[in-house]
Design a protein around this motif. Structure first.
Motif, PDB file in Angstrom:
ATOM      1  N   ASN A   1      58.125 -47.924  81.446  1.00 37.06           N
ATOM      2  CA  ASN A   1      57.574 -46.666  80.942  1.00 37.06           C
ATOM      3  C   ASN A   1      57.910 -46.473  79.466  1.00 37.06           C
ATOM      4  O   ASN A   1      57.957 -45.360  78.973  1.00 37.06           O
ATOM      5  CB  ASN A   1      58.156 -45.480  81.728  1.00 37.06           C
TER       6      ASN A   1
ATOM      7  N   ASP B   1      55.387 -41.680  86.855  1.00 38.48           N
ATOM      8  CA  ASP B   1      53.949 -41.758  87.122  1.00 38.48           C
ATOM      9  C   ASP B   1      53.528 -40.699  88.141  1.00 38.48           C
ATOM     10  O   ASP B   1      52.466 -40.087  88.008  1.00 38.48           O
ATOM     11  CB  ASP B   1      53.576 -43.156  87.630  1.00 38.48           C
TER      12      ASP B   1
ATOM     13  N   ARG C   1      53.386 -37.406  86.388  1.00 43.18           N
ATOM     14  CA  ARG C   1      52.203 -37.315  85.524  1.00 43.18           C
ATOM     15  C   ARG C   1      50.959 -36.972  86.340  1.00 43.18           C
ATOM     16  O   ARG C   1      50.157 -36.126  85.938  1.00 43.18           O
ATOM     17  CB  ARG C   1      51.991 -38.635  84.785  1.00 43.18           C
TER      18      ARG C   1
ATOM     19  N   THR D   1      48.942 -33.524  86.000  1.00 44.22           N
ATOM     20  CA  THR D   1      47.532 -33.570  85.602  1.00 44.22           C
ATOM     21  C   THR D   1      46.672 -32.768  86.573  1.00 44.22           C
ATOM     22  O   THR D   1      45.808 -31.986  86.156  1.00 44.22           O
ATOM     23  CB  THR D   1      47.038 -35.018  85.544  1.00 44.22           C
TER      24      THR D   1
ATOM     25  N   CYS E   1      53.166 -27.306  84.894  1.00 44.41           N
ATOM     26  CA  CYS E   1      52.517 -28.567  84.513  1.00 44.41           C
ATOM     27  C   CYS E   1      52.804 -28.979  83.073  1.00 44.41           C
ATOM     28  O   CYS E   1      53.192 -30.133  82.812  1.00 44.41           O
ATOM     29  CB  CYS E   1      51.012 -28.470  84.749  1.00 44.41           C
TER      30      CYS E   1
ATOM     31  N   PHE F   1      55.123 -32.280  81.369  1.00 42.20           N
ATOM     32  CA  PHE F   1      54.679 -33.278  80.393  1.00 42.20           C
ATOM     33  C   PHE F   1      55.661 -33.381  79.227  1.00 42.20           C
ATOM     34  O   PHE F   1      55.964 -34.479  78.747  1.00 42.20           O
ATOM     35  CB  PHE F   1      53.284 -32.922  79.874  1.00 42.20           C
TER      36      PHE F   1
ATOM     37  N   ILE G   1      58.834 -35.189  80.357  1.00 39.39           N
ATOM     38  CA  ILE G   1      58.627 -36.639  80.427  1.00 39.39           C
ATOM     39  C   ILE G   1      58.684 -37.252  79.032  1.00 39.39           C
ATOM     40  O   ILE G   1      59.314 -38.290  78.820  1.00 39.39           O
ATOM     41  CB  ILE G   1      57.287 -36.953  81.109  1.00 39.39           C
ATOM     42  N   SER G   2      58.033 -36.601  78.070  1.00 38.31           N
ATOM     43  CA  SER G   2      58.039 -37.115  76.697  1.00 38.31           C
ATOM     44  C   SER G   2      59.463 -37.147  76.141  1.00 38.31           C
ATOM     45  O   SER G   2      59.887 -38.134  75.527  1.00 38.31           O
ATOM     46  CB  SER G   2      57.141 -36.251  75.803  1.00 38.31           C
TER      47      SER G   2
END
Length: 252
Positions: free
Chosen positions: A3, A14, A17, A21, A59, A63, A66-67
């Motif tokens: 990743n 994943d 994500r 999404t 949501c 994100f 994760i970043s």
């Protein structure tokens, strides 16, 4: 595959994500429904829509988490040339590719005609961030990418407790204080800029990266139960208690 980190690909990223999404799509569908539907004669219908929206507002924070988890991880080296050529360029191209047509379409609709000068005007609007509202995340993530190499240098010398202290200040000023002002219907509580909460989520990703632990099945059950209780409480407060404040990305 990985990743972006050394070692095997972490499948939980994943999964997150994909779930995030789906939640983004659902949230925008529900937002459209509440904006264009007159639910005054069926208040239960509107309460149901708002309850589901409350439950998918996680949501965008996910994100950003994760970043932060990937880019701020101490094990990963990111220089400005790499960040700009590989990651910032990708976001900038997306902003131009979609932002300019959106801005141009706004000009066409407003003036009911098309002029060739609208193209540079639309480009200027896009560079200034004056395009369709749903593109705000691209500008946000581009800013975070631009400061990432410098931020990583700061995090290398700042102890973990210092990062936690900064996060606590941002949480109180950008999340708790604005929420209390909204609930109490006052403006007397000092607040930090609302946008600070996105930086908080980005730092949370770093915090998870340096404090990563394995969660056993027993603890997982308790965590799942806590999430279920929280979700149920949000639904009941909306449908039965008449809680009127719509959940936002910066509300605790």
């Amino acid at each position: 595959m990985t990743n972006g980190l050394s070692g095997p690909r972490k499948q939980f990223l994943d999964v997150l994500r994909v779930l995030a999404t789906c939640a983004v799509v659902l949230m925008h569908v529900l937002t459209g429904a509440t904006d264009v539907t007159d639910a005054s004669i069926v208040p239960e219908y509107r309460s149901l829509l708002l309850s589901v929206m409350d439950l998918v507002t996680w949501c965008v924070p996910i994100f950003l988490l994760i970043s932060g988890y990937l880019f701020l991880n101490p094990e990963r080296t990111l220089t400005y040339p790499v960040m700009i050529k590989k990651y910032c360029r990708r976001i900038a191209l997306a902003i131009l590719l979609f932002g300019v047509p959106y801005a141009a379409s706004e000009l066409v609709v407003a003036e009911r005609t098309f002029r060739i000068r609208m193209i540079p005007e639309a480009l200027k609007m896009t560079l200034m961030g004056h395009t369709w509202s749903h593109m705000w995340y691209l500008y946000l993530i581009l800013f975070l990418y631009l400061i990432t190499p410098l931020l990583k240098k700061v995090l290398r010398v700042l102890p973990v407790w210092g990062v936690a202290a900064v996060m606590a200040v941002i949480f109180l000023g950008s999340s708790v204080a604005p929420f209390l002002n909204k609930v109490l219907d006052v403006n007397s509580i000092p607040v930090l800029p609302d946008g600070g909460v996105y930086f908080l989520y980005y730092l949370c990703g770093y915090f998870f990266a340096v404090r990563e632990v394995c969660v056993d099945k027993g603890r997982n059950v308790w965590l799942t139960a806590a999430v279920a209780v929280l979700a149920l409480g949000m639904i009941l407060s909306r449908t039965l208690a008449g809680f009127s404040i719509q959940m936002a990305y910066n509300y605790p």
